[in-house]
Design an enzyme around this catalytic site. Structure first.
Site, short mmCIF file in Angstrom:
data_model
loop_
_atom_site.label_atom_id
_atom_site.label_comp_id
_atom_site.label_asym_id
_atom_site.label_seq_id
_atom_site.Cartn_x
_atom_site.Cartn_y
_atom_site.Cartn_z
N ASP A 68 10.09 3.83 7.40
CA ASP A 68 9.97 5.12 8.09
C ASP A 68 9.07 6.10 7.34
O ASP A 68 8.84 7.21 7.81
CB ASP A 68 11.34 5.74 8.32
CG ASP A 68 12.14 5.93 7.03
OD1 ASP A 68 11.55 5.91 5.94
OD2 ASP A 68 13.38 6.11 7.12
N GLY A 69 8.59 5.70 6.15
CA GLY A 69 7.68 6.57 5.40
C GLY A 69 8.36 7.72 4.69
O GLY A 69 7.68 8.59 4.15
N GLY A 78 0.85 -1.18 0.00
CA GLY A 78 0.00 0.00 0.00
C GLY A 78 0.89 1.23 0.00
O GLY A 78 2.12 1.14 -0.04
N ASP A 131 6.57 4.29 -10.70
CA ASP A 131 7.40 3.89 -9.56
C ASP A 131 8.85 3.63 -9.95
O ASP A 131 9.31 2.50 -10.06
CB ASP A 131 6.81 2.65 -8.87
CG ASP A 131 5.94 3.06 -7.69
OD1 ASP A 131 5.68 4.26 -7.53
OD2 ASP A 131 5.51 2.17 -6.94
N ASP A 173 2.72 -4.28 -8.45
CA ASP A 173 2.34 -3.04 -7.76
C ASP A 173 3.04 -1.83 -8.35
O ASP A 173 2.74 -0.70 -7.95
CB ASP A 173 2.62 -3.15 -6.26
CG ASP A 173 4.09 -3.41 -5.96
OD1 ASP A 173 4.59 -4.46 -6.39
OD2 ASP A 173 4.73 -2.57 -5.31
#
Length: 488
Positions: free
Chosen positions: A123-124, A89, A262, A252
């Site tokens: 950690d985003g 996600g 991506d 994905d």
């Protein structure tokens, strides 16, 4: 439109809670603007003068939100290196919303925005290195006429982020007509949320296949797979023609509308190496340059399986059978343009294949050879071409040029017109990893001038730019096969 007038809508997030999670970004404490993309400003209908607006530093890191923005982390899954992973996600990115301009709707996606419910152990964050690479890659492929996501701006910070080493945190705002991936469909299929899958099919068809709106879900799903199969075939044909290796073609990372999506460990070919692997984590070569067409078809099969709840096996197979002829035709058309051939003849594919074998055997730089060929007018010896090919292959080069001369004799165009057309099909500038790293090294020292130069060159890759010749040169041997990982 002024920056203060930008107002976002939320067609995707409005689909419901099953599609993701509403969550605010975690902004940088001390953001600094690195670059605003003027071409993307124009795409979105934002005034060019707004590139100087001081609000970009805060908007580009989530410290300030666009009017109407409701940040949303999208949920999806996917196959990674051929293995299904249910724990995917938006783990470091948020869909800010959508902006409409000139009849098109564009989604703004903030990457590096902090942890979300889908971050797993991450950690985003994103780092300056990978953010610059994605920023440049979108411009590189767009400039070459290949569908791609792009980026609106880059914002840096003094926040340390740990990857293989300590790096500087950064964010970008990615722009695409949709961020729906193959993995979105896989998520709803494997979790048996068929009502949500139905809703997603209708949503994408309404946006991109309005002619099937109102038909049954089975008919819409079949039309969508056929559409995505065609778009994906055209996309990979483009990649192969310019020597682009994506590096991590998981489901994905596949766009439902056929955008390059991506960017991670990508690379453009230097020497022509069909088995080129740009991702140092790809130990088996699953995503090697020459494997990309087969991998994209594999991914389309995974998408077809996700649609099998609504579409018969026979219909799915019929859709997928369009991939190979569309790929072959698209690639052949692109390569004829690179060779300056306006007419199509039976021997053209063999002529092209023999040239590629020559380039591989002769360790020739892919981009430089085709650019030099664009200047070729039948001269002997063909010095500019010979110096790009290993001496052991000079005889093979002369034989190929004899065949090429014979083929050109069938064309109606004169050599000058053909050369002009070929210069518009064979770029002088591509985004080589060696030069991308130079841009990154400078940016990490606070010098953004190389980034600005590279953006200019990539947006106009067929022009000569005589003041920037060094950016077109082949890298030294030490600059080839630079290790690039998935870390960001």
């Amino acid at each position: 439109m002024k920056l203060s007038e930008v107002t976002l809508s939320h067609h995707y997030a409005d689909l419901g809670d099953a599609f993701g999670t509403r969550i605010d970004p975690t902004p940088f404490e001390h953001p600094g603007l690195i670059h605003v993309n003027p071409a993307v400003l124009q795409l979105l209908g934002i005034d060019a003068a707004e590139s100087k607006n001081p609000d970009w530093a805060q908007l580009g890191c989530g410290k300030k939100l666009f009017k109407g923005s409701r940040p949303f982390a999208m949920k999806y899954t996917g196959h990674q290196f051929g293995v299904y992973n249910p724990e995917l996600g938006d783990g470091r990115a948020l869909l800010l919303g959508e902006i409409e301009n000139a009849g098109r709707r564009w989604e703004l996606h903030l990457k590096g925005a902090g942890k979300t419910p889908y971050s797993r152990f991450g950690d985003g964050r994103a780092v300056l290195r990978s953010t610059i690479r994605e920023y440049l890659a979108g411009e590189a492929l767009t400039g070459l006429g290949i569908n791609s996501t792009r980026a609106l701006c880059i914002v840096g910070s003094d926040e340390p982020v740990t990857r293989e080493q300590i790096e500087s945190g950064a964010m970008l705002i990615r722009v695409a007509e949709t961020h729906v991936r193959f993995g979105h469909f896989e998520y709803f299929f494997y979790t048996k949320q068929l009502e949500a899958l139905h809703k997603l099919i209708e949503f994408v068809c309404q946006r991109f296949l309005p002619e099937v709106t109102g038909l049954s879900v089975s008919e819409q799903a079949e039309a969508l797979l056929r559409f995505t199969t065609r778009k994906s075939a055209e996309l990979v044909a483009g990649w192969q023609s310019v020597g682009f290796a994506h590096g991590v073609l998981n489901t994905d990372n596949m766009s439902i509308i056929g955008d390059t999506f991506d960017y991670g460990p990508y690379g453009f070919l230097d020497d022509y190496e069909p088995a080129f692997i740009c991702n140092h984590s790809d130990h088996t070569g699953r995503y090697a340059f020459e494997q990309q067409p087969g991998v994209v078809l594999w991914n389309l099969n995974a998408l077809a399986h996700a649609l099998s709840a609504f579409v018969s096996t026979e219909a799915l197979r019929d859709c997928l059978e369009e991939f190979q002829p569309r790929l072959v035709d698209g690639y052949a058309a692109r390569m004829r343009r690179k060779l300056g051939l306006e007419m199509e003849e039976d021997g053209d594919q063999a002529l092209c294949a023999s040239l590629l074998q020559l380039l591989a055997d002769g360790q020739a730089d892919y981009t430089l050879f085709f650019r030099a060929l664009a200047h070729y007018r039948g001269e002997r010896p063909a010095a500019a071409l010979r110096e790009l090919v290993a001496p052991a292959q000079h005889g093979a080069l002369e034989q190929w040029l004899d065949r090429y001369d014979q083929r050109l004799a069938h064309e109606d165009s004169d050599s000058r017109a053909r050369n002009r057309a070929m210069l518009g099909a064979n770029p002088k500038y591509v985004l080589r990893n060696h030069y991308a790293q130079k841009v990154i090294d400078a940016a990490e020292q606070g010098d953004h001038r190389p980034l600005q130069t590279m953006v200019l060159l990539l947006q106009n890759p067929f022009d000569e730019h005589p003041d920037h010749e060094t950016w077109a040169a082949a890298p030294p041997e030490s600059g080839k096969h630079m290790p690039v990982s998935c870390s960001s």
